[in-house]
Design a protein around this motif. Structure first.
Motif, short mmCIF file in Angstrom:
data_model
loop_
_atom_site.label_atom_id
_atom_site.label_comp_id
_atom_site.label_asym_id
_atom_site.label_seq_id
_atom_site.Cartn_x
_atom_site.Cartn_y
_atom_site.Cartn_z
N GLY A 1 0.79 -1.22 0.00
CA GLY A 1 0.00 0.00 0.00
C GLY A 1 0.82 1.27 0.00
O GLY A 1 0.27 2.36 0.18
N ARG A 2 2.14 1.17 -0.20
CA ARG A 2 2.99 2.37 -0.24
C ARG A 2 3.00 2.94 -1.65
O ARG A 2 3.08 2.20 -2.64
N VAL A 3 2.94 4.27 -1.73
CA VAL A 3 2.91 4.94 -3.03
C VAL A 3 4.28 4.83 -3.68
O VAL A 3 5.30 5.15 -3.08
N GLN A 4 4.30 4.36 -4.95
CA GLN A 4 5.55 4.18 -5.68
C GLN A 4 5.69 5.15 -6.84
O GLN A 4 6.78 5.64 -7.12
N VAL A 5 4.60 5.38 -7.57
CA VAL A 5 4.64 6.25 -8.76
C VAL A 5 3.47 7.22 -8.66
O VAL A 5 2.35 6.83 -8.35
N VAL A 6 3.76 8.50 -8.92
CA VAL A 6 2.74 9.55 -8.92
C VAL A 6 3.03 10.48 -10.09
O VAL A 6 4.17 10.93 -10.26
N ASN A 7 2.03 10.76 -10.89
CA ASN A 7 2.26 11.71 -11.98
C ASN A 7 1.79 13.10 -11.57
O ASN A 7 1.27 13.32 -10.48
N ASP A 8 1.99 14.07 -12.48
CA ASP A 8 1.73 15.48 -12.15
C ASP A 8 0.25 15.72 -11.82
O ASP A 8 -0.07 16.46 -10.89
N GLU A 9 -0.65 15.09 -12.57
CA GLU A 9 -2.07 15.33 -12.34
C GLU A 9 -2.50 14.78 -10.98
O GLU A 9 -3.31 15.40 -10.28
N ALA A 10 -1.94 13.64 -10.58
CA ALA A 10 -2.27 13.08 -9.27
C ALA A 10 -1.77 13.99 -8.16
O ALA A 10 -2.44 14.15 -7.13
N ARG A 11 -0.59 14.60 -8.34
CA ARG A 11 -0.10 15.55 -7.33
C ARG A 11 -1.03 16.75 -7.22
O ARG A 11 -1.19 17.32 -6.14
N ARG A 12 -1.62 17.15 -8.34
CA ARG A 12 -2.53 18.29 -8.30
C ARG A 12 -3.84 17.93 -7.60
O ARG A 12 -4.40 18.75 -6.86
N LEU A 13 -4.31 16.71 -7.81
CA LEU A 13 -5.61 16.32 -7.27
C LEU A 13 -5.55 15.90 -5.81
O LEU A 13 -6.56 16.01 -5.11
N LEU A 14 -4.39 15.40 -5.38
CA LEU A 14 -4.29 14.85 -4.02
C LEU A 14 -3.35 15.70 -3.18
O LEU A 14 -2.38 16.25 -3.69
#
Length: 580
Positions: A268-281
């Protein structure tokens, strides 16, 4: 390059094609290059280490040999027989003293054999040999540097004598009956070991040394081979250029996606995050923090598609899929789409549609009433026609006058009038209680419309589920640094203990669960109310009914307002049991 393949109906997969342009000719793979490099490095290290060990052993052997010959020479020079023999006057030239010389020679030869040295030579001050392993050399002159020893010092050197190159030590012999360190020098003792013997000793140690070197080399080669195979498995046979292209393609895809993408490992650890996910979360630059609603979805392990989830400030459309590789789970993939604005527009559209339906119904009613007025006029009953028309106008104008006079926010005023018409169309009476008052610009109009609109919609649904008469009462007041919205309905009511569950997405008074595509918005209204309340730091309360006039219960939403005057407006007392 990325190639899409279709392994079966309704399924698609992506694979990375690598090395296609280089097929048919011999090439160095990443694993083979690593193996060759490691083998070269290991061989160089092992050979260098072996050379260093040989040099160290050779040095140690010479040092040990030097120590041995020095100790033997010192011990023999201190022997009473040697000191006494060299102290006899004329022992070298007097034939009568041949026995003395022979006794010293025999003693020296015994010491040589006992210590394993190659030669032990006893000489007088004229450097004439009294002993030697080769009897033919006795009586000859000692070859080497003995001057310092005959002067009372000590000589340690490698010198080529009658037996060849040797490591030797030459020490003085003091006269008998005098101090062994300060008495007069009557001769010297030379003890040596030939370099051939040193080399033989070194050679005797080489098999063990070379065996250790060979074993280290074999183990290193096997380790390098295992490492190269591990690298090949971990990189799936991809070469550096292929890995670079794969990384570049993946990075470009992640940055270009218009959907938020979050990849989690099996823990359940976050491994990959894109730019849009950083904006939404929410979260820092090194990662994101999954909202509780999304985290519950991940922990449940259920694969969902287009599931609406409400966070503190957004409405997200979430897809949750399990990622597998060769039959084993390697993580989960979340995709997020921002539906906040779309939901707001949908609610606005629903409100407009509802208002249009209400206006259409009112227009129909107005036409009917106009027909009544016209018919009364045609019948000559003018006074009755005027009374009928005036009563209808007075009833319709009362709500408008009350709302416009006391609610300065035009969006909220329009919402109240529109919801009143919609409720009346559905057979529910919506009453704006006396004391309702709201100044303009206290809170964002959109947030007030979201909260009040959803509360009224739920109250109307609850009233329709109850017995007649069906009614809804609303009170809006600004006091004590906050705006308070109270909505009471005649329905079956909501228990205070069920408020938390009701605020989650998917609950409705109709006991309908929100469909995956969010049809009709059932179960989303109170979740959106909770979103606004959390964003403003307010609170939601349920006041259960005490008297019959309290209906099925009251929901009270309190939203703090900055710089709101603390004095309370003149409002009528709250109903029994309502929060104060």
């Amino acid at each position: 390059m990325i190639v899409l393949t279709t392994p079966g109906p309704g399924r698609a997969s992506a694979r990375f094609v690598h090395g296609a342009s280089r097929r048919g000719r011999l090439r160095w793979t990443l694993a083979s290059r690593i193996f060759a490099l490691q083998l070269a490095v290991v061989t160089l290290v092992v050979v260098a280490s072996a050379a260093a060990v040989v040099w160290q052993v050779r040095t140690d052997t010479r040092r040990d040999t030097t120590a041995i010959v020095s100790d033997v020479a010192l011990g023999l020079a201190a022997s009473p027989d040697v000191r006494a023999g060299l102290s006899v006057p004329g022992a070298t030239t007097d034939p009568a003293q041949a026995g003395v010389r022979a006794g010293v020679a025999a003693h020296a030869e015994d010491v040589r054999r006992a210590t394993g040295t190659d030669f032990v030579t006893v000489m007088d001050t004229a450097r004439t040999r009294w002993s030697h392993p080769d009897p033919a050399q006795i009586g000859g002159t000692f070859l080497g540097h003995a001057e310092e020893a005959l002067a009372g010092g000590r000589v340690v050197e490698t010198y080529t004598g009658t037996l060849g190159p040797s490591v030797r030590a030459v020490v003085p012999v003091r006269a008998a009956g005098t101090s062994a360190t300060t008495g007069p020098v009557v001769g010297a003792v030379a003890v040596g070991v030939t370099t051939r013997s040193v080399t033989r000793e070194l050679t005797a140690q080489l098999p063990v040394l070379l065996g250790a070197v060979a074993l280290a080399l074999v183990l290193s080669v096997l380790g390098s081979l295992a490492l190269s195979r591990w690298v090949r498995r971990r990189t799936h046979g991809m070469e550096p250029a292929d890995l670079t292209r794969a990384w570049e393609v993946n990075d470009a895809v992640l940055h270009s996606l218009r959907e938020g993408l979050v990849v989690l490992d099996p823990a359940g650890r976050v491994q990959v995050v894109n730019d849009e996910a950083r904006r939404l979360l929410p979260g820092g630059e090194d990662g994101v923090v999954l909202p509780p609603a999304v985290r519950r979805l991940v922990e449940a392990g259920e694969e969902v598609a287009d599931d609406l989830q409400v966070t503190d400030d957004r409405v997200l459309l979430v897809n949750h899929t399990t990622a597998q590789w060769e039959g084993r789970q390697v993580g989960t993939v979340l995709t997020l789409r921002d539906h906040t604005e779309l939901q707001a527009l949908t609610r606005d559209l629903d409100a407009v549609r509802g208002l249009a339906d209400a206006l259409r119904s009112q227009a129909h009613e107005a036409a009917n009433r106009l027909h009544v007025v016209v018919t009364l006029v045609e019948q000559g009953r003018d006074a009755e026609a005027v009374r009928f028309a005036t009563a209808e106008l007075t009833e319709a104008q009362q709500l408008t006058d009350l709302v416009v006079a006391d609610v300065a926010d035009p969006a909220v005023a329009a919402l109240l009038i529109g919801k009143s018409a919609q409720a009346a169309e559905r057979g529910v009476e919506l009453e704006v209680e006396p004391g309702t008052s709201l100044a303009a610009d206290l809170l964002p109009a959109r947030d007030l419309v979201t909260v009040l609109g959803n509360l009224l919609d739920n109250a109307v649904e609850a009233a329709l589920a109850g017995d007649a008469p069906r009614w809804v009462r609303v009170l809006i007041a600004a006091a004590d640094g906050a705006v308070q919205l109270r909505v009471t309905d005649s329905g079956p009511g909501l228990p205070a203990a069920g408020l938390e569950r009701a605020m989650r997405r998917g609950w409705s008074r109709k006991e309908q669960v929100l469909t995956r595509d969010g049809a009709h918005g059932h179960g989303l209204g109170l979740a959106l109310v909770g979103q606004v309340v959390r964003r403003h730091g307010g609170r939601v309360e349920v006041v259960e009914p005490v008297t019959v006039d309290d209906g099925g219960g009251t929901i009270v939403v309190t939203l703090p307002v900055v710089d709101l005057p603390m004095e309370a407006p003149a409002v009528r007392p709250a109903a029994a049991g309502a929060p104060t």
